[in-house]
Design a protein around this motif. Structure first.
Motif, short mmCIF file in Angstrom:
data_model
loop_
_atom_site.label_atom_id
_atom_site.label_comp_id
_atom_site.label_asym_id
_atom_site.label_seq_id
_atom_site.Cartn_x
_atom_site.Cartn_y
_atom_site.Cartn_z
N ARG A 77 11.01 -6.16 -25.28
CA ARG A 77 11.48 -5.29 -26.35
C ARG A 77 12.27 -6.04 -27.41
O ARG A 77 12.63 -5.47 -28.44
N ASN A 179 11.81 -4.71 -32.94
CA ASN A 179 11.44 -3.55 -33.73
C ASN A 179 12.63 -2.59 -33.75
O ASN A 179 13.32 -2.42 -32.74
N ASP A 181 12.70 0.49 -33.59
CA ASP A 181 12.55 1.57 -32.61
C ASP A 181 12.54 1.07 -31.17
O ASP A 181 12.33 1.84 -30.24
N SER A 183 10.44 -0.63 -29.60
CA SER A 183 9.14 -0.65 -28.92
C SER A 183 8.81 -2.08 -28.50
O SER A 183 9.39 -3.05 -28.99
#
Length: 223
Positions: A77, A179, A181, A183
């Protein structure tokens, strides 16, 4: 020294003889990958999908960038890594004039750069602060895309970071690129990512450094 660097004319404050300095006490003294002895480290002729070299070897470069990979999993991540910049010149370098580029392949989602810890203090590193008035990292599309890099993040320092005297280093700066978010990302196609071995600092040619926009360390991804 790479030919592209031999053609560069450094700014007046970096003029004069340059040479390597002794490792500072904050350098992790593990064994770095050996470009001449290890099959894991590609050379310029290895054809490793656009990575011209990994281990830096430039005694006359103005700075040296030591890199430590902290995230061995290519599917994660965040890209977690440590950077430590040493001033190899005979002139003081203002850290506000110094920028680093971490080259990678982005999914074109909004990006973020976080500082986990820094000898200089994370307040002196430009990160993705929630404060809209704060300086933000520069995420730049690479056009046309290069092998293993369609984007880079520019790692910069604030005016409060002051200057780096000859022979001294910034100390460890631990960063996370991800990222926004959170992700999953795939680091296997990121130019600056190299995790063989994990947790060991070595001078990496895959992270480039600039003083007032002039390339002073590393190899940009080939066009």
């Amino acid at each position: 020294m790479p030919r592209v660097l031999s053609r560069l004319v450094l700014a007046a404050t970096l003029a004069g003889a340059m040479g390597c300095r002794a490792p500072d006490p904050y350098y992790r003294h593990g064994q770095p990958p050996d470009a001449t002895a290890s099959d894991d480290v590609p050379t310029a002729d290895a054809g490793d999908s656009g990575r011209p070299s990994v281990v830096g070897d430039c005694a006359t470069c103005a700075v040296r960038v030591d890199y430590t990979c902290r995230t061995a999993d290519v599917d994660a991540r965040a890209a977690s890594f440590v950077l430590d910049v040493t001033n190899q010149s005979d002139a003081k370098i203002s850290l506000a004039d110094l920028t680093l580029r971490y080259w990678y392949t982005s999914s074109h989602k909004p990006q973020a750069l976080d500082c986990d810890t820094a000898k200089l203090g994370c307040a002196n590193v430009v990160t993705s602060s929630g404060d809209a008035s704060a300086q933000q990292p520069k995420f730049q599309d690479v056009e046309p895309p290069r092998p293993l890099a369609n984007e880079y993040v520019e790692i910069a320092f604030t005016l409060g970071a002051l200057s780096l005297d000859p022979g001294l280093d910034t100390g460890d700066t631990q960063l996370r690129l991800h990222n926004a978010d959170l992700s999953a990302i795939d680091q296997s196609d990121d130019y600056s990512f190299w995790c063989s071995p994990q947790g060991v600092a070595f001078p990496s040619n895959l992270v480039t450094a600039y003083v007032r926009g002039v390339l002073v360390w590393g190899l940009e991804p080939p066009r």
